[in-house]
Design an enzyme around this catalytic site. Structure first.
Site, PDB file in Angstrom:
ATOM      1  CG  HIS A  75      21.565 -49.852  59.354  1.00 37.97           C
ATOM      2  ND1 HIS A  75      21.962 -49.846  60.666  1.00 37.97           N
ATOM      3  CD2 HIS A  75      20.276 -49.414  59.345  1.00 37.97           C
ATOM      4  CE1 HIS A  75      20.965 -49.433  61.421  1.00 37.97           C
ATOM      5  NE2 HIS A  75      19.926 -49.164  60.644  1.00 37.97           N
ATOM      6  CD  GLU A  77      26.961 -49.722  59.065  1.00 38.24           C
ATOM      7  OE1 GLU A  77      27.332 -49.059  60.044  1.00 38.24           O
ATOM      8  OE2 GLU A  77      25.810 -49.619  58.576  1.00 38.24           O
ATOM      9  CB  CYS A 103      23.520 -49.697  65.042  1.00 36.70           C
ATOM     10  SG  CYS A 103      23.022 -50.903  63.787  1.00 36.70           S
ATOM     11  CB  CYS A 106      25.586 -52.719  61.655  1.00 40.01           C
ATOM     12  SG  CYS A 106      24.204 -52.326  60.549  1.00 40.01           S
TER      13      CYS A 106
END
Length: 160
Positions: A75, A77, A103, A106
């Site tokens: 992701h 992040e 999410c 994360c």
């Protein structure tokens, strides 16, 4: 003449970074800052040097995991945090700007890294059809200020 706020600049950069993503399903960008300085950036996609989903699976994207998420990608992040850590950057007290709310996995990483504030442009829950933004709820519960970014008029243009 009014100027863009740093918040707007950083969110604009996250939005531009999302366009670098090779993901067929969603493009997400993230920017990590300390005060008014950029310390790391990231966008969603596979680990560097492995593959590009839009080239290998242009119609469907990469294979899905049991939850229906990308099985091969990091992701945005994660990429921003990993790049910063790889280069020895301390993340305590930093702010993250991301185009999609984090999410839950994360969010746990953001909290553990010492990031203290997160601005997001769009809701992950709305994107995934979930009842709530679990990642945002987690962050706020444990003291990380996570909130939807409020767009500001840029005030930039030609003035005669």
């Amino acid at each position: 003449m009014s100027k863009l706020s740093f918040d707007q600049i950083f969110m604009n950069l996250a939005t531009d970074l999302a366009k670098r993503s090779h993901c067929v399903k969603a493009q997400v960008g993230a920017v990590l800052t300390k005060d008014t300085r950029i310390i790391s950036v990231g966008y969603n996609g596979p680990p560097a040097g492995t593959h590009n989903c839009d080239e290998e699976w242009p119609e469907t994207g990469c294979p899905r995991d049991a939850r229906g998420s990308c099985s091969l990608a990091l992701h945005a992040e994660e990429n921003a945090i990993l790049y910063a850590v790889k280069n020895g950057t301390r993340l305590e007290g930093t702010t993250m700007y991301t185009t999609l709310s984090p999410c839950l996995p994360c969010a746990r990483l953001i909290y553990s890294a010492g990031i203290t504030q997160v601005y997001y442009r769009f809701s992950y829950a709305e994107y995934k059809g979930l009842p709530s933004d679990e990642g945002v709820d987690f962050l706020n519960r444990f003291g990380v200020k996570a909130h939807k970014f409020e767009e500001q008029p840029d005030g930039i243009g030609l003035h005669f």
